[in-house]
Design a protein around this motif. Sequence first.
Motif, PDB file in Angstrom:
ATOM      1  N   TYR A 181      38.688  73.945  39.481  1.00 12.83           N
ATOM      2  CA  TYR A 181      39.420  74.501  38.338  1.00 12.83           C
ATOM      3  C   TYR A 181      40.796  73.869  38.140  1.00 12.83           C
ATOM      4  CZ  TYR A 181      42.500  77.725  35.862  1.00 12.83           C
ATOM      5  OH  TYR A 181      43.435  78.244  35.015  1.00 12.83           O
ATOM      6  N   ALA A 182      41.566  73.706  39.211  1.00 11.44           N
ATOM      7  CA  ALA A 182      42.966  73.281  39.087  1.00 11.44           C
ATOM      8  C   ALA A 182      43.138  71.987  38.295  1.00 11.44           C
ATOM      9  CB  ALA A 182      43.611  73.160  40.469  1.00 11.44           C
ATOM     10  N   PRO A 183      42.394  70.907  38.579  1.00 12.25           N
ATOM     11  CA  PRO A 183      42.607  69.678  37.812  1.00 12.25           C
ATOM     12  C   PRO A 183      42.201  69.788  36.347  1.00 12.25           C
ATOM     13  CG  PRO A 183      40.769  69.425  39.348  1.00 12.25           C
ATOM     14  CD  PRO A 183      41.442  70.713  39.696  1.00 12.25           C
ATOM     15  N   ILE A 184      41.166  70.585  36.062  1.00 13.77           N
ATOM     16  CA  ILE A 184      40.751  70.749  34.667  1.00 13.77           C
ATOM     17  C   ILE A 184      41.814  71.512  33.882  1.00 13.77           C
ATOM     18  CG2 ILE A 184      39.027  71.718  33.116  1.00 13.77           C
ATOM     19  CD1 ILE A 184      36.958  71.364  35.266  1.00 13.77           C
ATOM     20  N   ALA A 185      42.302  72.610  34.452  1.00 19.44           N
ATOM     21  CA  ALA A 185      43.331  73.402  33.776  1.00 19.44           C
ATOM     22  C   ALA A 185      44.598  72.578  33.568  1.00 19.44           C
ATOM     23  CB  ALA A 185      43.641  74.657  34.592  1.00 19.44           C
ATOM     24  N   ALA A 186      44.972  71.789  34.582  1.00 21.92           N
ATOM     25  CA  ALA A 186      46.160  70.942  34.451  1.00 21.92           C
ATOM     26  C   ALA A 186      45.974  69.908  33.358  1.00 21.92           C
ATOM     27  CB  ALA A 186      46.454  70.269  35.789  1.00 21.92           C
ATOM     28  N   GLU A 187      44.764  69.386  33.231  1.00 22.82           N
ATOM     29  CA  GLU A 187      44.471  68.402  32.186  1.00 22.82           C
ATOM     30  C   GLU A 187      44.655  68.996  30.802  1.00 22.82           C
ATOM     31  OE1 GLU A 187      40.596  65.887  30.591  1.00 22.82           O
ATOM     32  OE2 GLU A 187      40.681  66.521  32.686  1.00 22.82           O
ATOM     33  N   HIS A 188      44.429  70.295  30.673  1.00 21.55           N
ATOM     34  CA  HIS A 188      44.576  70.963  29.383  1.00 21.55           C
ATOM     35  C   HIS A 188      45.981  71.530  29.172  1.00 21.55           C
ATOM     36  CE1 HIS A 188      40.443  70.303  28.547  1.00 21.55           C
ATOM     37  NE2 HIS A 188      39.984  71.136  29.451  1.00 21.55           N
ATOM     38  N   GLY A 189      46.928  71.171  30.027  1.00 21.05           N
ATOM     39  CA  GLY A 189      48.312  71.534  29.790  1.00 21.05           C
ATOM     40  C   GLY A 189      48.858  72.656  30.635  1.00 21.05           C
ATOM     41  N   ALA A 190      48.043  73.254  31.496  1.00 20.25           N
ATOM     42  CA  ALA A 190      48.520  74.358  32.342  1.00 20.25           C
ATOM     43  C   ALA A 190      49.095  73.789  33.636  1.00 20.25           C
ATOM     44  CB  ALA A 190      47.386  75.312  32.654  1.00 20.25           C
ATOM     45  N   ARG A 191      50.315  74.186  33.956  1.00 24.46           N
ATOM     46  CA  ARG A 191      50.930  73.740  35.211  1.00 24.46           C
ATOM     47  C   ARG A 191      51.123  74.912  36.164  1.00 24.46           C
ATOM     48  NH1 ARG A 191      54.308  69.296  36.552  1.00 24.46           N
ATOM     49  NH2 ARG A 191      54.355  69.259  38.843  1.00 24.46           N
ATOM     50  N   SER A 192      51.506  76.059  35.617  1.00 25.19           N
ATOM     51  CA  SER A 192      51.621  77.273  36.427  1.00 25.19           C
ATOM     52  C   SER A 192      50.852  78.392  35.739  1.00 25.19           C
ATOM     53  CB  SER A 192      53.088  77.674  36.625  1.00 25.19           C
ATOM     54  OG  SER A 192      53.696  77.981  35.392  1.00 25.19           O
ATOM     55  N   VAL A 193      50.378  79.348  36.537  1.00 19.99           N
ATOM     56  CA  VAL A 193      49.576  80.422  35.976  1.00 19.99           C
ATOM     57  C   VAL A 193      49.853  81.722  36.724  1.00 19.99           C
ATOM     58  CG1 VAL A 193      47.625  79.805  37.462  1.00 19.99           C
ATOM     59  CG2 VAL A 193      47.217  81.190  35.423  1.00 19.99           C
ATOM     60  N   LEU A 194      49.855  82.797  35.955  1.00 26.32           N
ATOM     61  CA  LEU A 194      49.982  84.149  36.497  1.00 26.32           C
ATOM     62  C   LEU A 194      48.818  84.956  35.949  1.00 26.32           C
ATOM     63  CD1 LEU A 194      51.842  86.234  38.041  1.00 26.32           C
ATOM     64  CD2 LEU A 194      52.739  86.831  35.779  1.00 26.32           C
ATOM     65  N   ALA A 195      47.992  85.511  36.833  1.00 32.05           N
ATOM     66  CA  ALA A 195      46.822  86.286  36.423  1.00 32.05           C
ATOM     67  C   ALA A 195      46.954  87.717  36.926  1.00 32.05           C
ATOM     68  CB  ALA A 195      45.543  85.659  36.966  1.00 32.05           C
ATOM     69  N   LEU A 196      46.633  88.661  36.052  1.00 34.80           N
ATOM     70  CA  LEU A 196      46.696  90.075  36.415  1.00 34.80           C
ATOM     71  C   LEU A 196      45.382  90.743  36.064  1.00 34.80           C
ATOM     72  CD1 LEU A 196      49.646  89.313  34.812  1.00 34.80           C
ATOM     73  CD2 LEU A 196      50.238  91.390  36.035  1.00 34.80           C
ATOM     74  N   PRO A 197      44.890  91.612  36.949  1.00 40.30           N
ATOM     75  CA  PRO A 197      43.627  92.299  36.648  1.00 40.30           C
ATOM     76  C   PRO A 197      43.794  93.290  35.512  1.00 40.30           C
ATOM     77  CG  PRO A 197      44.628  93.203  38.630  1.00 40.30           C
ATOM     78  CD  PRO A 197      45.449  92.003  38.241  1.00 40.30           C
ATOM     79  N   LEU A 198      42.755  93.418  34.708  1.00 39.42           N
ATOM     80  CA  LEU A 198      42.701  94.457  33.684  1.00 39.42           C
ATOM     81  C   LEU A 198      41.845  95.581  34.243  1.00 39.42           C
ATOM     82  CD1 LEU A 198      42.127  92.426  30.378  1.00 39.42           C
ATOM     83  CD2 LEU A 198      44.280  93.099  31.462  1.00 39.42           C
ATOM     84  N   ALA A 199      42.446  96.727  34.425  1.00 42.67           N
ATOM     85  CA  ALA A 199      41.736  97.848  35.039  1.00 42.67           C
ATOM     86  C   ALA A 199      42.254  99.160  34.480  1.00 42.67           C
ATOM     87  CB  ALA A 199      41.913  97.824  36.558  1.00 42.67           C
ATOM     88  N   ILE A 200      41.352 100.128  34.432  1.00 36.94           N
ATOM     89  CA  ILE A 200      41.693 101.496  34.063  1.00 36.94           C
ATOM     90  C   ILE A 200      41.094 102.398  35.129  1.00 36.94           C
ATOM     91  CG2 ILE A 200      41.440 103.338  32.366  1.00 36.94           C
ATOM     92  CD1 ILE A 200      41.296 101.245  30.213  1.00 36.94           C
ATOM     93  N   GLY A 201      41.928 102.988  35.951  1.00 36.12           N
ATOM     94  CA  GLY A 201      41.438 103.765  37.072  1.00 36.12           C
ATOM     95  C   GLY A 201      40.660 102.874  38.028  1.00 36.12           C
ATOM     96  N   THR A 202      39.424 103.247  38.306  1.00 35.28           N
ATOM     97  CA  THR A 202      38.585 102.445  39.208  1.00 35.28           C
ATOM     98  C   THR A 202      37.758 101.403  38.465  1.00 35.28           C
ATOM     99  OG1 THR A 202      36.794 104.071  39.065  1.00 35.28           O
ATOM    100  CG2 THR A 202      38.412 104.362  40.836  1.00 35.28           C
ATOM    101  N   LEU A 203      37.882 101.384  37.142  1.00 32.78           N
ATOM    102  CA  LEU A 203      37.094 100.448  36.334  1.00 32.78           C
ATOM    103  C   LEU A 203      37.837  99.137  36.146  1.00 32.78           C
ATOM    104  CD1 LEU A 203      34.612  99.920  34.505  1.00 32.78           C
ATOM    105  CD2 LEU A 203      35.960 100.865  32.607  1.00 32.78           C
TER     106      LEU A 203
END
Length: 235
Positions: free
Chosen positions: A101-123
């Motif tokens: 993933y890392a080289p492909i994402a970098a090729e498309h312009g992403a250098r840093s990334v922050l990901a957060l889960p989407l959740a509601i309660g236990t879902l």
Amino acid sequence: MDHDHHATAWQRISSAALSDGLALTTACRACAEDLDADFAGVTLVAAGELRLAAAATDECARLAEDAQLVTGEGPCTDAYTHRHLVEATDLHHASERWPAYAPIAAEHGARSVLALPLAIGTLSIGALDLYRRGPVPFTPHQKDRAGAYARILALLALNEHPHLLTTPPRPAQRGPQGYPPTVHTAAGVLAAKYDLTPDDALTRLRAHSFRHSQPLLHTAQYVLNHHRLDDSPPG
């Protein structure tokens, strides 16, 4: 402090909705602008398997999200699977973490990334991915604000995709299971045409997308339209 972040996030989303309507993509754009992200995307996960790129602020975001579908790895998968914030301040040095993933994402312009889960309660239903073009980390304040946006985006995602509420829960999976229906259908076409197993057909589909730097959904749609997979990139 959490209340302040939540109120500010709602205010910015509401302001954006006045012109663009209250939608997941509108909220995603408001989040990216507020947090100084260059682009952002939302990927949803049903039953721990089926992934859907549900929102993207621009083409770069769409390609970066698609890269996670092609490779079966990345920040979205990790954030969803482990239900916590995932950060990479420089994808140029993340090859051990996400070798495909890392080289492909970098090729498309992403250098840093922050990901957060989407959740509601236990879902758990997916993840929000915020990208920057430079190796600039998000501040603690921005991470807290991002958490507020993630909670709101989860509600908007359920509003647009209510089937997520009724999908039977399963353990999160990595790799070939995580594709939209179009990809599985295209793999079925390839399997029948070339006498392949479903897994081998998916592998061939992914390899073609990777080799030609094409979005996986574009490759799948080409197969559905033409019932073949040529050596040339799909148009």
